[in-house]
Motif scaffolding. Sequence first.
Motif, PDB file in Angstrom:
ATOM      1  N   THR A 154       0.712  -1.096   0.120  1.00  0.00           N
ATOM      2  CA  THR A 154       0.103  -0.075  -0.115  1.00  0.00           C
ATOM      3  C   THR A 154       0.771   1.334   0.002  1.00  0.00           C
ATOM      4  O   THR A 154       1.936   1.364   0.684  1.00  0.00           O
ATOM      5  CB  THR A 154      -0.902   0.019   1.110  1.00  0.00           C
ATOM      6  OG1 THR A 154      -1.687   1.284   1.283  1.00  0.00           O
ATOM      7  CG2 THR A 154      -0.320  -0.002   2.485  1.00  0.00           C
ATOM      8  N   ASN A 155       0.357   2.198  -0.964  1.00  0.00           N
ATOM      9  CA  ASN A 155       1.079   3.582  -0.868  1.00  0.00           C
ATOM     10  C   ASN A 155      -0.200   4.695  -0.768  1.00  0.00           C
ATOM     11  O   ASN A 155       0.192   5.932  -0.797  1.00  0.00           O
ATOM     12  CB  ASN A 155       1.856   3.717  -2.268  1.00  0.00           C
ATOM     13  CG  ASN A 155       3.025   4.812  -2.051  1.00  0.00           C
ATOM     14  OD1 ASN A 155       3.322   5.097  -0.926  1.00  0.00           O
ATOM     15  ND2 ASN A 155       3.199   5.467  -3.035  1.00  0.00           N
ATOM     16  N   GLY A 156      -1.138   4.070  -0.233  1.00  0.00           N
ATOM     17  CA  GLY A 156      -2.497   4.984  -0.360  1.00  0.00           C
ATOM     18  C   GLY A 156      -2.912   5.041   1.156  1.00  0.00           C
ATOM     19  O   GLY A 156      -2.131   4.953   2.167  1.00  0.00           O
ATOM     20  N   PHE A 157      -4.243   5.254   1.412  1.00  0.00           N
ATOM     21  CA  PHE A 157      -4.923   5.387   2.907  1.00  0.00           C
ATOM     22  C   PHE A 157      -5.484   4.316   2.916  1.00  0.00           C
ATOM     23  O   PHE A 157      -6.548   3.871   2.313  1.00  0.00           O
ATOM     24  CB  PHE A 157      -5.609   6.901   2.735  1.00  0.00           C
ATOM     25  CG  PHE A 157      -4.822   8.085   2.599  1.00  0.00           C
ATOM     26  CD1 PHE A 157      -3.935   8.657   3.436  1.00  0.00           C
ATOM     27  CD2 PHE A 157      -4.664   8.494   1.203  1.00  0.00           C
ATOM     28  CE1 PHE A 157      -3.504   9.825   3.055  1.00  0.00           C
ATOM     29  CE2 PHE A 157      -4.408   9.662   0.907  1.00  0.00           C
ATOM     30  CZ  PHE A 157      -3.583  10.344   1.943  1.00  0.00           C
ATOM     31  N   VAL A 158      -5.411   3.488   4.147  1.00  0.00           N
ATOM     32  CA  VAL A 158      -6.408   2.330   4.762  1.00  0.00           C
ATOM     33  C   VAL A 158      -6.369   3.082   6.162  1.00  0.00           C
ATOM     34  O   VAL A 158      -5.959   3.062   7.069  1.00  0.00           O
ATOM     35  CB  VAL A 158      -5.317   1.199   4.694  1.00  0.00           C
ATOM     36  CG1 VAL A 158      -6.218   0.146   5.550  1.00  0.00           C
ATOM     37  CG2 VAL A 158      -4.660   0.960   3.350  1.00  0.00           C
ATOM     38  N   LEU A 159      -8.183   3.016   6.226  1.00  0.00           N
ATOM     39  CA  LEU A 159      -8.618   3.556   7.395  1.00  0.00           C
ATOM     40  C   LEU A 159     -10.054   2.692   7.591  1.00  0.00           C
ATOM     41  O   LEU A 159     -10.668   2.164   7.142  1.00  0.00           O
ATOM     42  CB  LEU A 159      -9.359   5.022   7.027  1.00  0.00           C
ATOM     43  CG  LEU A 159      -8.429   5.961   6.376  1.00  0.00           C
ATOM     44  CD1 LEU A 159      -9.277   7.038   5.741  1.00  0.00           C
ATOM     45  CD2 LEU A 159      -7.245   6.326   6.849  1.00  0.00           C
ATOM     46  N   ASN A 160      -9.678   2.244   9.139  1.00  0.00           N
ATOM     47  CA  ASN A 160     -10.804   1.470   9.898  1.00  0.00           C
ATOM     48  C   ASN A 160     -11.084   0.158   9.056  1.00  0.00           C
ATOM     49  O   ASN A 160     -12.072   0.055   8.549  1.00  0.00           O
ATOM     50  CB  ASN A 160     -12.024   2.317  10.023  1.00  0.00           C
ATOM     51  CG  ASN A 160     -13.078   1.755  10.826  1.00  0.00           C
ATOM     52  OD1 ASN A 160     -12.932   1.217  11.870  1.00  0.00           O
ATOM     53  ND2 ASN A 160     -14.294   1.853  10.589  1.00  0.00           N
ATOM     54  N   VAL A 161      -9.939  -0.727   9.225  1.00  0.00           N
ATOM     55  CA  VAL A 161      -9.989  -1.795   8.601  1.00  0.00           C
ATOM     56  C   VAL A 161      -9.878  -3.109   9.642  1.00  0.00           C
ATOM     57  O   VAL A 161      -8.643  -2.877  10.337  1.00  0.00           O
ATOM     58  CB  VAL A 161      -8.992  -2.040   7.576  1.00  0.00           C
ATOM     59  CG1 VAL A 161      -9.219  -3.443   6.880  1.00  0.00           C
ATOM     60  CG2 VAL A 161      -9.371  -1.130   6.230  1.00  0.00           C
ATOM     61  N   ASN A 162     -10.824  -3.990   9.534  1.00  0.00           N
ATOM     62  CA  ASN A 162     -10.483  -5.048  10.703  1.00  0.00           C
ATOM     63  C   ASN A 162     -10.341  -6.321   9.739  1.00  0.00           C
ATOM     64  O   ASN A 162     -11.004  -6.693   9.079  1.00  0.00           O
ATOM     65  CB  ASN A 162     -11.901  -5.333  11.232  1.00  0.00           C
ATOM     66  CG  ASN A 162     -11.869  -6.233  12.633  1.00  0.00           C
ATOM     67  OD1 ASN A 162     -10.814  -7.208  12.678  1.00  0.00           O
ATOM     68  ND2 ASN A 162     -12.649  -6.104  13.508  1.00  0.00           N
ATOM     69  N   SER A 163      -9.247  -6.765   9.921  1.00  0.00           N
ATOM     70  CA  SER A 163      -8.457  -8.013   9.368  1.00  0.00           C
ATOM     71  C   SER A 163      -8.247  -9.111  10.089  1.00  0.00           C
ATOM     72  O   SER A 163      -7.449  -9.038  11.089  1.00  0.00           O
ATOM     73  CB  SER A 163      -7.262  -7.595   8.232  1.00  0.00           C
ATOM     74  OG  SER A 163      -6.647  -8.660   7.838  1.00  0.00           O
ATOM     75  N   THR A 164      -8.589 -10.445   9.742  1.00  0.00           N
ATOM     76  CA  THR A 164      -8.030 -11.537  10.371  1.00  0.00           C
ATOM     77  C   THR A 164      -7.859 -12.427   9.250  1.00  0.00           C
ATOM     78  O   THR A 164      -8.272 -12.981   8.394  1.00  0.00           O
ATOM     79  CB  THR A 164      -9.497 -12.327  10.986  1.00  0.00           C
ATOM     80  OG1 THR A 164      -9.914 -11.274  11.970  1.00  0.00           O
ATOM     81  CG2 THR A 164      -9.111 -13.378  11.826  1.00  0.00           C
ATOM     82  N   ALA A 165      -6.366 -12.811   9.391  1.00  0.00           N
ATOM     83  CA  ALA A 165      -5.857 -13.821   8.460  1.00  0.00           C
ATOM     84  C   ALA A 165      -5.292 -15.198   9.109  1.00  0.00           C
ATOM     85  O   ALA A 165      -4.852 -15.116  10.377  1.00  0.00           O
ATOM     86  CB  ALA A 165      -4.530 -13.115   7.868  1.00  0.00           C
ATOM     87  N   GLY A 166      -5.369 -16.292   8.418  1.00  0.00           N
ATOM     88  CA  GLY A 166      -4.811 -17.576   8.817  1.00  0.00           C
ATOM     89  C   GLY A 166      -3.158 -17.451   8.856  1.00  0.00           C
ATOM     90  O   GLY A 166      -2.425 -17.122   9.519  1.00  0.00           O
ATOM     91  N   ARG A 167      -2.799 -17.941   7.698  1.00  0.00           N
ATOM     92  CA  ARG A 167      -1.676 -18.166   7.176  1.00  0.00           C
ATOM     93  C   ARG A 167      -0.927 -17.214   6.197  1.00  0.00           C
ATOM     94  O   ARG A 167      -1.876 -17.181   5.055  1.00  0.00           O
ATOM     95  CB  ARG A 167      -1.115 -19.606   6.790  1.00  0.00           C
ATOM     96  CG  ARG A 167      -1.081 -20.707   7.882  1.00  0.00           C
ATOM     97  CD  ARG A 167      -1.064 -21.808   7.414  1.00  0.00           C
ATOM     98  NE  ARG A 167      -2.349 -22.197   6.461  1.00  0.00           N
ATOM     99  CZ  ARG A 167      -2.609 -23.370   5.747  1.00  0.00           C
ATOM    100  NH1 ARG A 167      -1.501 -24.408   5.739  1.00  0.00           N
ATOM    101  NH2 ARG A 167      -3.745 -23.632   5.193  1.00  0.00           N
ATOM    102  N   VAL A 168      -0.080 -16.495   6.435  1.00  0.00           N
ATOM    103  CA  VAL A 168       0.290 -15.555   5.439  1.00  0.00           C
ATOM    104  C   VAL A 168       1.886 -15.863   4.937  1.00  0.00           C
ATOM    105  O   VAL A 168       2.815 -15.874   5.787  1.00  0.00           O
ATOM    106  CB  VAL A 168       0.282 -13.897   5.891  1.00  0.00           C
ATOM    107  CG1 VAL A 168       0.789 -13.083   4.729  1.00  0.00           C
ATOM    108  CG2 VAL A 168      -1.167 -13.846   6.306  1.00  0.00           C
ATOM    109  N   ILE A 169       2.193 -16.399   3.762  1.00  0.00           N
ATOM    110  CA  ILE A 169       3.521 -16.742   3.327  1.00  0.00           C
ATOM    111  C   ILE A 169       4.096 -16.195   1.984  1.00  0.00           C
ATOM    112  O   ILE A 169       3.291 -16.076   1.084  1.00  0.00           O
ATOM    113  CB  ILE A 169       3.389 -18.334   3.320  1.00  0.00           C
ATOM    114  CG1 ILE A 169       2.841 -18.821   4.582  1.00  0.00           C
ATOM    115  CG2 ILE A 169       4.589 -19.051   2.759  1.00  0.00           C
ATOM    116  CD1 ILE A 169       2.244 -20.193   4.140  1.00  0.00           C
ATOM    117  N   ALA A 170       5.273 -15.631   2.262  1.00  0.00           N
ATOM    118  CA  ALA A 170       6.079 -15.324   0.971  1.00  0.00           C
ATOM    119  C   ALA A 170       7.153 -16.058   0.785  1.00  0.00           C
ATOM    120  O   ALA A 170       7.951 -16.316   1.603  1.00  0.00           O
ATOM    121  CB  ALA A 170       6.605 -13.707   1.310  1.00  0.00           C
TER     122      ALA A 170
END
Length: 412
Positions: A154-170
């Motif tokens: 992200t290079n923008g604006f992220v406001l009032n976000v509720n995030s739930t993630a299990g597995r995040v892999i790079a």
Amino acid sequence: RIEKMAKLETCENYVTSLESQTHPFVGGFVGYLEGTITDIKKNHVTEIHATADTVGGFVGHQEQGYISNIELNEIDNINAEATTTGGFVGNQKGIISNIEKNDVNTITGSNNRNGGTGGFAGYIHKNAILQNVTLNKIDKITDTFFAGGCVGLTNGFVLNVNSTAGRVIANTQFAGGFTGRIDTDGIVSDSQNEADFVMAPINAGGFASECDGEAVGIHTMADHVIGTYTVGGAFGGMGGKASNIINVTKRVENIPCIGDLDYDTSVAPFYCTMSIHDEKEDEFTLNATIDHWYLAYLLRTDKNPESRAGGFVAGGDGMYNGEFTAIINRVEMVKGKNAGGFMGQYNYKDYTHRHVVLENISSWANVNGDPNLSGLFFGSIRGLEKMTSNPAELYKLPGGSIEVDAPADFVI
């Protein structure tokens, strides 16, 4: 494709399977958007298989315009060879607001440095706005470069976000429980994040792998953040600002990359294998591709002097400046070579100004690291010109300790 003056509203969409190998913009609802989409009850996509520039579960590419009041975006599986891939939108350049529920099962993406893969958005561009969004638990997100539970990059604006993630892999570079990277003009504020498992061979963070922008008003939680180089409970690397943040992380772990390496300095990339044991998975193996021969050589040993793990931020080379204000940090275990309950390592390179600001910090942590490079607050400091601390309170969890013969808990 929806053009600039077009408007679409009040409908439902169901897609069983979507396959594309030729179109640059692929979306479960719309491929390319310039107009307005509003008041959509439900978008359900069972499967997307695509090779494209950008892929999204709802919109592939939003050039401009407005998306609002979406009750449910439900995606079972996205498998994409694309620069940007998102559970809702691949590329976002406009405004997206009031998404009541974004349900995504698995996303597999593949990108380069110009994009990312996220549970909601692949890449949020400068001046774009994402606000008022709820992401239900995403089982698994994988990518080669930037992977994030909510946003790849992200290079923008992220406001009032509720995030739930299990597995995040790079598989190659950067992974964050919420976002792979907050770029220099990016701002994330008033948001919540929860991630079970975050893993990357280079930078891994429970909230973001890197932050050169701003993170304000964040509540972030992670069970296990793991990597071989720069690993932080909230942030991997930090060159920007973090303020009003609560971080609760169970385990931050920096491990050596094991396995054979094709050690030929004239050829890149180089390959190595990370094999780890996780409490929630019997055995997890990541085949990592490292494109720098010296870094790859270091990652395969436990002798790497630059590997670092921090309860809040790992630190490292890119952290020439950083501002931390009003932070509550609680971590059950930080494990690594340069291990710190709050910051793993400050290590300058060739930057003129090297000033870290710490204001109103409360940090609790257990630390297990190299006896000479570990501390309850900092692991190690090199080349710092100035530190402002007003005040910093240090705590130790009940039963917590530092390795025997470690230096002072907090040293400037």
